[in-house]
Scaffold this active site. Sequence first.
Site, PDB file in Angstrom:
ATOM      1  N   GLU A  93       0.832  -1.202   0.000  1.00 38.89           N
ATOM      2  CA  GLU A  93       0.000   0.000   0.000  1.00 38.89           C
ATOM      3  C   GLU A  93       0.862   1.245   0.000  1.00 38.89           C
ATOM      4  O   GLU A  93       1.965   1.257   0.568  1.00 38.89           O
ATOM      5  CB  GLU A  93      -0.896   0.009   1.242  1.00 38.89           C
ATOM      6  CG  GLU A  93      -1.896  -1.134   1.213  1.00 38.89           C
ATOM      7  CD  GLU A  93      -2.826  -1.171   2.418  1.00 38.89           C
ATOM      8  OE1 GLU A  93      -4.012  -1.450   2.226  1.00 38.89           O
ATOM      9  OE2 GLU A  93      -2.367  -0.952   3.553  1.00 38.89           O
ATOM     10  N   CYS A 106       3.454   8.540   0.969  1.00 37.48           N
ATOM     11  CA  CYS A 106       4.073   7.606   1.916  1.00 37.48           C
ATOM     12  C   CYS A 106       4.272   6.280   1.164  1.00 37.48           C
ATOM     13  O   CYS A 106       3.317   5.656   0.720  1.00 37.48           O
ATOM     14  CB  CYS A 106       3.144   7.443   3.108  1.00 37.48           C
ATOM     15  SG  CYS A 106       3.763   6.304   4.329  1.00 37.48           S
ATOM     16  N   CYS A 113       7.154  -6.783   6.970  1.00 37.14           N
ATOM     17  CA  CYS A 113       8.370  -6.332   7.654  1.00 37.14           C
ATOM     18  C   CYS A 113       8.772  -7.408   8.640  1.00 37.14           C
ATOM     19  O   CYS A 113       7.921  -8.005   9.302  1.00 37.14           O
ATOM     20  CB  CYS A 113       8.122  -5.016   8.391  1.00 37.14           C
ATOM     21  SG  CYS A 113       9.626  -4.360   9.170  1.00 37.14           S
ATOM     22  N   CYS A 117       7.924  -4.866  15.348  1.00 36.82           N
ATOM     23  CA  CYS A 117       7.620  -3.885  16.385  1.00 36.82           C
ATOM     24  C   CYS A 117       6.222  -4.183  16.915  1.00 36.82           C
ATOM     25  O   CYS A 117       5.302  -4.462  16.139  1.00 36.82           O
ATOM     26  CB  CYS A 117       7.708  -2.458  15.846  1.00 36.82           C
ATOM     27  SG  CYS A 117       9.363  -2.078  15.263  1.00 36.82           S
ATOM     28  N   CYS A 120       2.840  -2.319  15.532  1.00 37.61           N
ATOM     29  CA  CYS A 120       2.749  -2.020  14.103  1.00 37.61           C
ATOM     30  C   CYS A 120       2.010  -3.116  13.335  1.00 37.61           C
ATOM     31  O   CYS A 120       2.371  -4.291  13.421  1.00 37.61           O
ATOM     32  CB  CYS A 120       4.160  -1.848  13.552  1.00 37.61           C
ATOM     33  SG  CYS A 120       4.207  -1.662  11.764  1.00 37.61           S
ATOM     34  N   CYS A 364      -0.201   6.049   9.878  1.00 37.51           N
ATOM     35  CA  CYS A 364       1.069   5.395  10.238  1.00 37.51           C
ATOM     36  C   CYS A 364       0.826   4.078  10.963  1.00 37.51           C
ATOM     37  O   CYS A 364       0.066   4.042  11.918  1.00 37.51           O
ATOM     38  CB  CYS A 364       1.852   6.261  11.218  1.00 37.51           C
ATOM     39  SG  CYS A 364       2.661   7.622  10.462  1.00 37.51           S
TER      40      CYS A 364
HETATM   41  N1  SAH Z   1      10.111   0.705   9.274  1.00 36.76           N
HETATM   42  C1  SAH Z   1      10.276   2.105   9.328  1.00 36.76           C
HETATM   43  C2  SAH Z   1       9.314   2.864   8.454  1.00 36.76           C
HETATM   44  C3  SAH Z   1       7.904   2.381   8.385  1.00 36.76           C
HETATM   45  S1  SAH Z   1       6.953   2.591   9.851  1.00 36.76           S
HETATM   46  C4  SAH Z   1      10.224   2.597  10.763  1.00 36.76           C
HETATM   47  O1  SAH Z   1       9.861   1.818  11.636  1.00 36.76           O
HETATM   48  O2  SAH Z   1      10.585   3.749  10.980  1.00 36.76           O
HETATM   49  C5  SAH Z   1       6.638   4.350   9.823  1.00 36.76           C
HETATM   50  C6  SAH Z   1       6.364   4.962  11.189  1.00 36.76           C
HETATM   51  O3  SAH Z   1       5.077   4.552  11.687  1.00 36.76           O
HETATM   52  C7  SAH Z   1       7.376   4.553  12.244  1.00 36.76           C
HETATM   53  O4  SAH Z   1       7.764   5.636  13.049  1.00 36.76           O
HETATM   54  C8  SAH Z   1       6.570   3.569  13.039  1.00 36.76           C
HETATM   55  O5  SAH Z   1       7.104   3.368  14.309  1.00 36.76           O
HETATM   56  C9  SAH Z   1       5.210   4.199  13.045  1.00 36.76           C
HETATM   57  N2  SAH Z   1       4.142   3.294  13.450  1.00 36.76           N
HETATM   58  C10 SAH Z   1       4.107   1.958  13.365  1.00 36.76           C
HETATM   59  N3  SAH Z   1       2.948   1.468  13.859  1.00 36.76           N
HETATM   60  C11 SAH Z   1       2.228   2.540  14.248  1.00 36.76           C
HETATM   61  C12 SAH Z   1       0.910   2.707  14.815  1.00 36.76           C
HETATM   62  N4  SAH Z   1       0.121   1.663  15.033  1.00 36.76           N
HETATM   63  N5  SAH Z   1       0.490   3.959  15.085  1.00 36.76           N
HETATM   64  C13 SAH Z   1       1.272   5.031  14.808  1.00 36.76           C
HETATM   65  N6  SAH Z   1       2.505   4.943  14.268  1.00 36.76           N
HETATM   66  C14 SAH Z   1       2.984   3.712  13.992  1.00 36.76           C
HETATM   67 FE1  SF4 Z   2       8.759  -2.730  10.539  1.00 40.51          FE
HETATM   68 FE2  SF4 Z   2       6.549  -1.617  11.500  1.00 40.51          FE
HETATM   69 FE3  SF4 Z   2       8.753  -1.788  13.018  1.00 40.51          FE
HETATM   70 FE4  SF4 Z   2       8.697  -0.065  10.945  1.00 40.51          FE
HETATM   71  S1  SF4 Z   2       7.412   0.006  12.776  1.00 40.51           S
HETATM   72  S2  SF4 Z   2      10.367  -1.515  11.516  1.00 40.51           S
HETATM   73  S3  SF4 Z   2       7.432  -1.260   9.484  1.00 40.51           S
HETATM   74  S4  SF4 Z   2       7.543  -3.534  12.241  1.00 40.51           S
END
Ligand code: SAH
Ligand code: SF4
Length: 389
Positions: A93, A106, A113, A117, A120, A364
């Site tokens: 997406e 974006c 991934c 995390c 996420c 995000c």
């Molecule tokens: N993998 C990279 C980029 C993609 S995630 C990273 O982690 O930076 C982009 C941003 O969205 C990151 O700062 C991530 O921590 C944040 N993010 C992930 N899950 C989220 C959520 N459920 N609500 C708000 N931000 C989130």
């Molecule tokens: Fe991967 Fe989501 Fe962590 Fe970014 S925030 S590194 S996309 S698992």
Amino acid sequence: MTVKTNLLDLDRLQLAEFLKEIGESSFRAQQLFKWIHQRGIVDFNLMTDLSRSLRAKLSELATIRVPAFERESRSDDGTLKWLFPVDNANSVESVFIPEKSRGTLCVSSQAGCALECAFCATGREGFNRNLKVSEIIGQLWLAQNRFPEAERMGARLDGSDPSRAVSNVVLMGMGEPLTNYENVVHAVRIMLDDFAYGLSRRRVTVSTSGIVPNIDRLREDCPVSLAVSLHAPNDDLRSQIVPINKKYPIADLMEACKRYTDCSQGGAISGVKWQRRGSPRDFVTFEYIMLAGINDRAEHARELITATRGVSCKFNLIPFNPFNESGFDRSSEKVVIRFQKILIDAGLVTTVRRTRGDDIAGACGQLAGQVKDRRTPRSGRSRVVSASL
Ligand code: SAH
Ligand code: SF4
């Protein structure tokens, strides 16, 4: 049968190399780049300033394969989310956020991934594969060509470049860009190239969960704006919600951030010189997701001030965007403002990100696409970190 080279996979230097290999002048790369990336033309026969023989040769040896949307969702706030299949098993997406003075795209860098995390949606889905250069730059190509010229003209009300729907790109979609390093760097070079999208380094942001060695490589190869997903002020907590922290702990990450902003030397990207003054490397943006009862206490903010001391940085507090069974709650507005005030009082520029597109799961961390997880299941892999952390 020889496999045709997809020209969308090549940056301009690689395209020049390809042309040389097929016995053509590398100078044609500029023309081809303009046709593909600026005019959105993917049919060699329509490239009228190329000789008939070159067009025939290109048709035989090369192709320009762009991805196609499968679905478009439009949020009440105008945000658009596009789903596009990249192969039979996976769809990714991208999200376009139109604002009065800019349009931010974006972009995803991986199908899924692998970094898991806790908060996420992409991380929950697992990992299938890195996106190719064509699949990354193809998202920008599609966004630019999605809007008819007239609509694009109307999109810019403040006099900024009217021919472009997308003025900023953030690699904050699905995936960790710095674990798909080579492809991301080639795609970013195309974004910056004046014969393609001509975006300034300040307007392209790579967001990373903190892959230290590749932050250093990026500094040398392609120093664009850097956002680091910090999310916790100490290793104990960060390792629980951002597991890659076990490999690259906060102290190492802060040193890499200092190196990134410390650019006493100059360099050149695709032949374009850059220098220290006004460089996007002057500061790193720390992203900090606000999770109720987990990382949002006043003491966390104070700890953060100490942990980031000496790093030239700004903070961006991100309200947590919920998804099914996430196991987390968003911090209240009051708590976010208190947290912000502590950082501001310590002299740190701190903004709160406005949530866009959450009604279409385009905010995000909500991007999920369709990913066929290829990892082997691991025992003890924690899927949900409970709110009692
Ligand atoms: N993998 C990279 C980029 C993609 S995630 C990273 O982690 O930076 C982009 C941003 O969205 C990151 O700062 C991530 O921590 C944040 N993010 C992930 N899950 C989220 C959520 N459920 N609500 C708000 N931000 C989130
Ligand atoms: Fe991967 Fe989501 Fe962590 Fe970014 S925030 S590194 S996309 S698992």
